[in-house]
Design a protein around this motif. Structure first.
Motif, short mmCIF file in Angstrom:
data_model
loop_
_atom_site.label_atom_id
_atom_site.label_comp_id
_atom_site.label_asym_id
_atom_site.label_seq_id
_atom_site.Cartn_x
_atom_site.Cartn_y
_atom_site.Cartn_z
N ASN A 1 0.79 -1.24 0.00
CA ASN A 1 0.00 0.00 0.00
C ASN A 1 0.82 1.28 0.00
O ASN A 1 0.29 2.34 -0.30
CB ASN A 1 -0.93 0.02 1.22
CG ASN A 1 -2.20 -0.81 0.98
OD1 ASN A 1 -2.72 -0.84 -0.15
ND2 ASN A 1 -2.66 -1.48 2.01
N TYR B 1 -6.81 0.00 -1.03
CA TYR B 1 -7.70 1.17 -1.01
C TYR B 1 -7.17 2.21 -2.00
O TYR B 1 -6.00 2.21 -2.36
CB TYR B 1 -7.77 1.77 0.41
CG TYR B 1 -6.41 2.08 1.02
CD1 TYR B 1 -5.86 1.27 2.02
CD2 TYR B 1 -5.65 3.19 0.62
CE1 TYR B 1 -4.62 1.54 2.58
CE2 TYR B 1 -4.41 3.47 1.16
CZ TYR B 1 -3.90 2.64 2.14
OH TYR B 1 -2.66 2.91 2.69
N LEU C 1 -9.86 7.55 -0.61
CA LEU C 1 -10.60 7.09 0.58
C LEU C 1 -10.14 7.88 1.80
O LEU C 1 -8.94 8.03 2.02
CB LEU C 1 -10.35 5.59 0.78
CG LEU C 1 -11.26 4.85 1.77
CD1 LEU C 1 -12.69 4.79 1.19
CD2 LEU C 1 -10.73 3.45 2.06
N GLN D 1 -11.15 5.76 7.00
CA GLN D 1 -11.67 4.57 6.31
C GLN D 1 -10.53 3.70 5.78
O GLN D 1 -10.67 2.47 5.68
CB GLN D 1 -12.62 4.98 5.19
CG GLN D 1 -13.90 5.62 5.70
CD GLN D 1 -14.79 6.06 4.55
OE1 GLN D 1 -14.93 5.37 3.54
NE2 GLN D 1 -15.39 7.23 4.69
N LYS D 2 -9.40 4.32 5.47
CA LYS D 2 -8.22 3.52 5.08
C LYS D 2 -7.79 2.65 6.26
O LYS D 2 -7.52 1.45 6.12
CB LYS D 2 -7.07 4.42 4.65
CG LYS D 2 -7.23 5.09 3.30
CD LYS D 2 -6.11 6.05 2.99
CE LYS D 2 -6.30 6.66 1.58
NZ LYS D 2 -5.99 8.10 1.56
N THR E 1 -10.18 -0.14 6.79
CA THR E 1 -10.00 -1.18 5.77
C THR E 1 -8.85 -2.10 6.14
O THR E 1 -8.95 -3.33 6.07
CB THR E 1 -9.72 -0.52 4.40
OG1 THR E 1 -10.83 0.33 4.06
CG2 THR E 1 -9.52 -1.57 3.31
#
Ligand SMILES: Nc1ncnc2c1ncn2[C@@H]1O[C@H](COP(=O)(O)OP(=O)(O)O)[C@@H](O)[C@H]1O
Ligand SMILES: O=COP(=O)(O)O
Length: 555
Positions: free
Chosen positions: A312, A437, A441, A445-446, A449
């Motif tokens: 990520n 993600y 976002l 919320q990341k 997730t």
């Protein structure tokens, strides 16, 4: 070999002049800056090649024991195995921090017959990169306090300086300090503290920069604190990004060394994966991608930490994708995740193995969440029993995941050819990588997730402080940054005691800090510390050096 230490094995190994290794890697002689006979830095501007042609094999792991499950060992051994199969391969590793070296974890040069050389030099001062990063970080601290002392034209609020000093040592006594004591000629008193160097944003910036000019740009964007009006103050506003880049102009070059079997290795950057992003530098990885058909690289701790952050953060910022993921597992770590106490991990315990294998199951699932097919490397210990080995091998086959009983610690590359063959099968498969993600976002919320998808948690509890920090991050327009989770390495959750595959837990995020130079947001969970402490009996007590400089006790 069982009675020999890693250091003894490494010291007796046949080490080649670094020019030979460079030639094998395709690095022109005039790109080398020699650091003795066996180490060199590489001028990346003199390296030609197409990064896109290379396949990247990422080595991650399950949740480890405190000793580590052999990621560096398997990374080196797998590369040596590819070398034996006459593949054009390079290793890309992180460089060691003296904190774990002197503390408990040990070095970062592999082990047994799967090590990089010269092990002692790499694990001590190497080519000085960690010292340069420490100096640049602390020079910035001095520039900040000096600015506040001399009139504070930028109106920095001394209570809101977020930039901390660092030292490359585990020293809990420095976690919180007060600077500027002693009266008007000695600065302005304020609270400060030390992180370990590998948690410094300077380290992160060096690892994510594409070259020296990009490094300087990222340095300028670092936020060091806030004004009395809560506005961010950057390194650029202090006008010292040039000085910091100057201090780092050698450290930004990757370091060329070799494995015990002569495979070229680039070692560069060393962020921990529990408190930082846990991946070696883009500069080293991309240089290796230009030079080799296969690059074997590692990331810290398990797929929930270094693995997730590689996917990520590093792969996102480097705009490339891993083509295969090797998951290192050990019988001892599986038993620990099955409830066996550390002191009993050497004893056969099939029942604990059956309980602990759920942890490996989650890491296999995590790899596939990113669209990367895993190959399990069961890193074989001579103390393991055939019954235990067979259980894990059979379990993996029942799950439909490739697995290899990997013996690179004992046999070097020859102990990894089966693993290499299975990884080659995956490299033939179409790439299906995707991030977890999108940039757009929102940060919270990341985090949700990552916690629900990668850790298997039910959700996130944000403290009031973290909620305020999230609002500020949005206000300043930093919401598109990826997230770097700071979390314990022992558990999928933020509670180091919750082993195996915990369910029904929530992760508490106590702070959220924007690292605007590195371009990510750090979410501090549970009780994770960015300055580790030493154990009651540090490894240092076993170390010594004699008159001719030969050392002992470096594990
Ligand atoms: N198969 C093995 N048998 C015995 N010791 C091993 C084995 N694999 C790794 N080790 C030892 O365990 C320690 C940690 O290995 P390392 O590769 O550094 O793990 P990690 O990179 O996962 O932290 C090293 O001292 C290494 O020599
Ligand atoms: O950041 C931690 O890395 P290791 O898993 O190599 O100890």
């Amino acid at each position: 070999m069982a009675h020999m230490t890693d250091q003894e094995i490494a010291t007796q190994a046949d080490i080649r002049p670094i020019e030979e290794i460079a030639e094998k890697a395709g690095i022109p002689y005039d790109a080398l800056e020699m650091y003795g006979k066996y180490k060199a830095k590489v001028d990346i501007h003199k390296i030609q090649g197409d990064e896109q042609h290379s396949k990247v094999v990422l080595v991650s792991a399950m949740n480890p024991t405190p000793a580590g499950e052999g990621k560096s060992t398997c990374t080196v051994g797998l590369a040596d195995a590819f070398n034996k199969l006459e593949k054009k391969v390079m290793v890309a590793l992180r460089e060691p921090s003296l904190g774990p070296v002197m503390g408990i974890k040990g070095g970062a040069t592999g082990g047994g017959r799967a090590q990089v050389l010269p092990m002692e030099e790499i694990n001590l001062h190497f080519n000085g990169d960690l010292h340069a990063i420490t100096t640049a970080n602390n020079a910035l601290s001095a520039f900040i306090d000096n600015h506040i002392h001399h009139g504070n034209a930028l109106d920095i609020d001394p209570r809101r300086v977020t930039w901390k000093r660092v030292m490359d040592m585990n020293d809990r006594a420095l976690r919180q300090v007060v600077v500027g004591l002693g009266g008007v000629t000695r600065g302005v008193p304020r609270e400060d503290g030390f992180d370990i160097t590998v948690a410094s944003e300077i380290m992160a910036v060096l690892c994510l920069a594409s070259d020296l000019i990009d490094l300087k740009k990222k340095l300028a964007e670092i936020v060091i604190g806030y004004t009395y009006d809560r506005e961010p103050v950057t390194v650029g506003q202090l006008e010292v990004e040039g000085a910091l880049a100057l201090l780092l102009k050698e450290a930004v070059k990757p370091n060329l060394v070799q494995t015990m079997e002569g495979t070229p290795a680039l070692i560069h950057g060393g962020p921990f994966a529990n408190i930082a992003h846990g991946c070696n530098s883009l500069i080293a990885t991309n240089t290796a991608r230009k030079l080799a058909d296969i690059v074997v690289t590692e990331c810290g701790f398990g797929s929930d930490l270094g693995g997730e952050k590689f996917m990520n953060i590093k792969a996102r910022k480097g705009n490339f994708a891993p083509d295969a993921l090797v998951l290192v597992a050990t019988i001892r770590a599986l038993k620990m995740n099955g409830g066996v106490a550390k002191k009993d991990l050497g004893e056969a315990n099939l029942e604990a193995l059956k309980l602990g294998i759920v942890n490996l199951d989650k890491h296999i699932e995590n790899a596939r969440k990113f669209g990367v097919e895993p190959v399990v490397a069961l890193n074989d210990f001579v103390t393991d029993t055939d019954e235990e080995r067979d259980f894990v091998l059979d379990w993996c086959k029942e799950q439909g995941v490739r697995v290899s009983l990997t013996k690179v610690w004992e046999h070097g590359g020859a102990g990894g050819t089966d693993l290499a063959e299975k990884v080659l099968e995956v490299l033939e498969m179409p790439q299906n990588f995707h991030h977890l993600y999108e940039d757009a976002l929102p940060i919270d919320q990341k985090i949700e997730t990552i916690v629900t998808e990668v850790y298997g948690g039910d959700g996130v509890i944000f403290t009031d402080k973290a909620k305020k920090q999230l609002a500020e991050i949005d206000r300043h327009g930093w919401g598109d940054f990826p997230v770097c989770m700071a979390k314990t390495q022992y558990s999928l959750s933020d509670d180091p005691a919750l082993l195996g595959r915990p369910k029904g837990f929530k992760v508490t995020v106590r702070e959220v800090v924007a690292k605007t130079g590195a371009g990510f947001v750090v979410a501090l969970t549970g009780d994770i510390m960015t300055m580790p402490g030493l154990p009651k009996v540090p490894s240092a007590v076993n170390m010594d050096v004699d008159a001719d400089g030969s050392s002992t006790g470096l594990f």
